[in-house]
Design a protein around this motif. Structure first.
Motif, PDB file in Angstrom:
ATOM      1  N   CYS A 280       1.862  -1.789   4.225  1.00 50.22           N
ATOM      2  CA  CYS A 280       3.076  -2.456   3.761  1.00 50.22           C
ATOM      3  C   CYS A 280       3.828  -1.530   2.821  1.00 50.22           C
ATOM      4  CB  CYS A 280       2.685  -3.745   3.038  1.00 50.22           C
ATOM      5  SG  CYS A 280       4.079  -4.740   2.532  1.00 50.22           S
ATOM      6  N   GLY A 281       5.148  -1.627   2.849  1.00 49.45           N
ATOM      7  CA  GLY A 281       5.980  -0.858   1.934  1.00 49.45           C
ATOM      8  C   GLY A 281       5.979  -1.475   0.554  1.00 49.45           C
ATOM      9  N   HIS A 282       7.032  -1.180  -0.204  1.00 54.04           N
ATOM     10  CA  HIS A 282       7.072  -1.592  -1.609  1.00 54.04           C
ATOM     11  C   HIS A 282       7.009  -3.110  -1.792  1.00 54.04           C
ATOM     12  CE1 HIS A 282       8.181  -2.068  -5.751  1.00 54.04           C
ATOM     13  NE2 HIS A 282       9.269  -2.719  -5.416  1.00 54.04           N
ATOM     14  N   ALA A 283       7.854  -3.834  -1.114  1.00 58.50           N
ATOM     15  CA  ALA A 283       7.944  -5.276  -1.353  1.00 58.50           C
ATOM     16  C   ALA A 283       7.452  -6.064  -0.145  1.00 58.50           C
ATOM     17  CB  ALA A 283       9.385  -5.658  -1.661  1.00 58.50           C
ATOM     18  N   PRO A 284       6.254  -6.628  -0.223  1.00 59.04           N
ATOM     19  CA  PRO A 284       5.768  -7.456   0.876  1.00 59.04           C
ATOM     20  C   PRO A 284       6.718  -8.626   1.118  1.00 59.04           C
ATOM     21  CG  PRO A 284       4.023  -7.039  -0.720  1.00 59.04           C
ATOM     22  CD  PRO A 284       5.300  -6.556  -1.318  1.00 59.04           C
ATOM     23  N   ALA A 285       7.040  -8.888   2.373  1.00 61.17           N
ATOM     24  CA  ALA A 285       7.980  -9.962   2.702  1.00 61.17           C
ATOM     25  C   ALA A 285       7.372 -11.353   2.519  1.00 61.17           C
ATOM     26  CB  ALA A 285       8.455  -9.801   4.147  1.00 61.17           C
TER      27      ALA A 285
ATOM     28  N   GLU B 243       0.817  -1.216   0.000  1.00 57.43           N
ATOM     29  CA  GLU B 243       0.000   0.000   0.000  1.00 57.43           C
ATOM     30  C   GLU B 243       0.858   1.277   0.000  1.00 57.43           C
ATOM     31  OE1 GLU B 243      -3.545   1.920   2.753  1.00 57.43           O
ATOM     32  OE2 GLU B 243      -2.094   0.578   3.681  1.00 57.43           O
ATOM     33  N   HIS B 244       1.978   1.247   0.674  1.00 51.46           N
ATOM     34  CA  HIS B 244       2.808   2.442   0.810  1.00 51.46           C
ATOM     35  C   HIS B 244       4.017   2.435  -0.125  1.00 51.46           C
ATOM     36  CE1 HIS B 244       0.330   3.498   4.181  1.00 51.46           C
ATOM     37  NE2 HIS B 244       0.621   2.355   4.784  1.00 51.46           N
ATOM     38  N   SER B 245       3.939   1.677  -1.208  1.00 50.38           N
ATOM     39  CA  SER B 245       5.059   1.597  -2.141  1.00 50.38           C
ATOM     40  C   SER B 245       5.319   2.956  -2.777  1.00 50.38           C
ATOM     41  CB  SER B 245       4.767   0.584  -3.249  1.00 50.38           C
ATOM     42  OG  SER B 245       5.839   0.583  -4.189  1.00 50.38           O
ATOM     43  N   ASP B 246       6.600   3.341  -2.779  1.00 51.23           N
ATOM     44  CA  ASP B 246       6.975   4.557  -3.485  1.00 51.23           C
ATOM     45  C   ASP B 246       7.668   4.220  -4.809  1.00 51.23           C
ATOM     46  OD1 ASP B 246       9.233   3.521  -2.333  1.00 51.23           O
ATOM     47  OD2 ASP B 246       9.969   5.407  -1.526  1.00 51.23           O
TER      48      ASP B 246
ATOM     49  N   ARG C 144       0.055   3.038  -7.946  1.00 51.64           N
ATOM     50  CA  ARG C 144      -1.235   2.396  -8.277  1.00 51.64           C
ATOM     51  C   ARG C 144      -1.575   2.598  -9.748  1.00 51.64           C
ATOM     52  NH1 ARG C 144      -3.860   4.446  -3.001  1.00 51.64           N
ATOM     53  NH2 ARG C 144      -3.565   2.650  -1.654  1.00 51.64           N
ATOM     54  N   SER C 145      -1.247   3.757 -10.274  1.00 49.52           N
ATOM     55  CA  SER C 145      -1.544   4.027 -11.684  1.00 49.52           C
ATOM     56  C   SER C 145      -0.760   3.079 -12.601  1.00 49.52           C
ATOM     57  CB  SER C 145      -1.239   5.479 -12.029  1.00 49.52           C
ATOM     58  OG  SER C 145       0.124   5.781 -11.778  1.00 49.52           O
ATOM     59  N   THR C 146       0.436   2.693 -12.200  1.00 44.44           N
ATOM     60  CA  THR C 146       1.221   1.732 -12.980  1.00 44.44           C
ATOM     61  C   THR C 146       0.567   0.359 -12.939  1.00 44.44           C
ATOM     62  OG1 THR C 146       3.249   2.957 -12.515  1.00 44.44           O
ATOM     63  CG2 THR C 146       3.490   0.672 -13.253  1.00 44.44           C
ATOM     64  N   VAL C 147       0.093  -0.039 -11.775  1.00 43.18           N
ATOM     65  CA  VAL C 147      -0.606  -1.323 -11.656  1.00 43.18           C
ATOM     66  C   VAL C 147      -1.868  -1.296 -12.517  1.00 43.18           C
ATOM     67  CG1 VAL C 147      -1.826  -2.887 -10.091  1.00 43.18           C
ATOM     68  CG2 VAL C 147       0.334  -1.835  -9.380  1.00 43.18           C
TER      69      VAL C 147
END
Length: 60
Positions: A40-45, A7-10, A14-17
């Motif tokens: 969650c940040g960019h890469a979920p573990a 959710e918090h990926s920088d 979302r527009s890319t997805v």
């Protein structure tokens, strides 16, 4: 294909997805799915039970 996004990926907007869900032969034939992990940040573990269930559900 499964696109996972925190959710918090920088890095993955979302527009890319959204564009990935529309472009290419797999997307046009409905073979691309996405899931956004909250808090969650960019890469979920993929170590959290809820994240693992998401993957298991997709694969089965």
């Amino acid at each position: 294909m499964l696109i996972l996004r925190g959710e918090h990926s920088d890095l993955l907007a979302r527009s890319t997805v959204d564009a990935m869900l529309r472009r290419g032969p797999a997307a046009r034939s409905g073979k691309v799915a996405t899931f956004e992990f909250p808090n969650c940040g960019h890469a979920p573990a993929l170590m959290d039970d809820a994240q693992i269930v998401t993957i298991k559900d997709y694969l089965t």
